[in-house]
Scaffold this active site. Structure first.
Site, PDB file in Angstrom:
ATOM      1  N   ARG A  58      49.720  50.612  53.560  1.00  0.00           N
ATOM      2  CA  ARG A  58      49.712  49.716  52.392  1.00  0.00           C
ATOM      3  C   ARG A  58      48.948  48.431  52.702  1.00  0.00           C
ATOM      4  NH1 ARG A  58      53.529  46.161  51.343  1.00  0.00           N
ATOM      5  NH2 ARG A  58      55.257  47.355  52.204  1.00  0.00           N
ATOM      6  N   TYR A 111      38.980  46.342  27.363  1.00  0.00           N
ATOM      7  CA  TYR A 111      39.683  47.603  27.538  1.00  0.00           C
ATOM      8  C   TYR A 111      41.115  47.386  27.029  1.00  0.00           C
ATOM      9  CZ  TYR A 111      41.572  51.680  29.887  1.00  0.00           C
ATOM     10  OH  TYR A 111      42.192  52.861  30.159  1.00  0.00           O
ATOM     11  N   ASP A 183      35.085  42.326  34.550  1.00  0.00           N
ATOM     12  CA  ASP A 183      35.311  43.768  34.692  1.00  0.00           C
ATOM     13  C   ASP A 183      33.941  44.430  34.559  1.00  0.00           C
ATOM     14  OD1 ASP A 183      35.708  46.473  34.174  1.00  0.00           O
ATOM     15  OD2 ASP A 183      37.595  46.154  33.087  1.00  0.00           O
ATOM     16  N   LYS A 208      35.605  55.549  36.717  1.00  0.00           N
ATOM     17  CA  LYS A 208      34.442  55.741  35.864  1.00  0.00           C
ATOM     18  C   LYS A 208      33.181  55.941  36.716  1.00  0.00           C
ATOM     19  CE  LYS A 208      37.770  54.838  33.003  1.00  0.00           C
ATOM     20  NZ  LYS A 208      38.044  53.529  32.439  1.00  0.00           N
TER      21      LYS A 208
END
Ligand SMILES: *Cc1c(COP(=O)(O)O)cnc(C)c1O
Length: 393
Positions: A58, A111, A183, A208
């Site tokens: 992590r 988005y 973004d 994407k």
């Protein structure tokens, strides 16, 4: 040959690759949750940050770090922070720069969830927000308050394709010491590098273009400098939205072909856009590669190419949109974008169907709007498919 001025595609292939003692051409998948120390002192040095060593996945993992390094290089940022999804990237940025009594200024066409979580979730923790049409920088300037701590943008925006002048917005933000985040999912670093315009943080849904094969959900945040990176990294680590090593490995593989995939998809998109522009059933089209785009000149300055995303409107509204969706054969009727396969969707009946008529109007979503993510298939086949689906409208 790993000097810094190698080209984009060379970096996409080589950056960060960690060869092991066997000389593997590809970084192995370190599918491990934890790493053992040589002795107690070694463990102590790793925890104190005096020695670079892996502790726990992590916090850091070689396969994940390689991907972080590669994407940060391509974006020309200081460092990357890989996360489990694009939305994990958005939340990590919001949690880092917003808080009780802080104010967010954001573009009104984002988005969907990037806006929805502000208005439904962050509001519960005392975060204030103003959504403006950032394609008009004056609206950003007018929205700034003494407690504004973050300006959050998408350009081109989804699905309106509006382009925001990053240099102009950064100039406004600098005057007030406000962090600017972009973004960059729609362009990827291949077509737009927001750090060139002074932006502080870049994020991606790597689901994407960066991965590009519609087989992974993943995100990345890139910081302009060490101070910003050091603020973001612990938020990701403690929120626990880290990437998985296997997910990182697949994404790194997809990244290697980013440039050639976009070149091909964009070449196709330019031809598809010209076909749509001249089709009698198409009422309007928004594509940064057409001179009819309202910010055509700005797009040419800010982006290295117009990309592979097209929005267009059909005569006949909702019914026409549905009929086109029901008649495509090659294109997949699906949300998401940026993959090797052509995807088509109809926001009014799909992604944005729950919005009120007023909210749809503000977000620029008309009933006949169709969003197309052009893939790398043979362009004649894409055009043939769209043509026969339009014949049924
Ligand atoms: C898909 C997308 C996101 C969200 O990413 P996920 O990987 O689905 O969590 C954020 N921003 C943009 C522009 C997107 O297209």
């Amino acid at each position: 040959m790993q000097h810094d001025d190698i080209g984009f595609n060379s970096k996409a292939v080589h950056a960060g690759i960690l060869s092991d003692s066997l000389g593997s051409a590809v970084t192995p998948i370190y599918q491990t949750s934890t790493f053992s120390f040589e002795d107690a002192d070694h463990g102590a040095r790793c925890f104190a940050g005096e020695e670079k060593g892996y502790i726990y996945t992590r916090i850091g993992n070689p396969t994940i770090n390689e991907l972080e390094h590669a994407v940060a290089k391509l974006e020309k940022g200081y460092g990357g922070i890989a996360v489990s999804s694009g939305m994990a990237a958005v939340n990590t940025v919001y949690l880092t720069f917003l808080g009780q009594g802080k104010h967010l200024v954001a573009h009104n066409a984002l988005y969907g969830p990037s806006r929805a979580i502000v208005e439904s979730l962050y509001v519960r923790f005392g975060v204030e927000s103003t959504f403006v049409d950032a394609t008009d920088p004056q609206q950003v300037a007018d929205a700034i308050r003494p407690n504004t701590s973050l300006i959050y943008l998408e350009t081109p925006a989804n699905p309106t394709m509006g382009i925001t002048d990053l240099e102009a917005v950064v100039a406004i933000a600098k005057k007030h010491n406000i962090t600017v985040c972009v973004d960059n999912t729609f362009c990827s670093p291949y077509l737009q590098q927001p750090f060139d315009f002074g932006v502080d943080v870049v994020l991606h849904s790597m689901t994407k273009f960066i991965n590009g094969h519609a087989d992974i959900v993943a995100g990345m945040i890139i910081a302009r400098d060490k101070a910003i990176y050091d603020r973001l990294r612990p938020v990701m680590v403690n929120m626990g939205c880290n990437m998985d090593p296997h997910q990182a490995w697949l994404t790194r593989r997809g990244l290697k072909t980013l440039g050639i995939r976009i070149d091909r998809a964009q070449e196709n998109a330019i031809k598809v856009a010209k076909f749509l522009e001249n089709h009698p059933k198409v009422e309007w089209i928004l594509y940064p590669g057409l001179a009819s785009h309202p910010q055509y000149e700005l797009g040419k300055r800010q982006m290295k190419g117009p990309g592979a995303m097209i929005s267009f409107g059909l005569h006949g509204g909702l019914d026409a949109g549905k009929r086109m969706m029901n008649n495509v054969k090659l294109a997949l009727l699906a949300v998401s974008l940026g993959g090797i396969e052509t995807l088509i969707q109809h926001p009014a009946s799909m992604t944005h169907s729950k919005l009120s008529a007023e909210a749809k109007r503000i977000a620029g979503i008309s009933d006949g709007l169709v969003r197309l993510s052009v893939g790398i298939e043979d362009v004649e086949d894409i055009i043939y498919d769209l043509n026969q689906a339009l014949a049924a409208v």
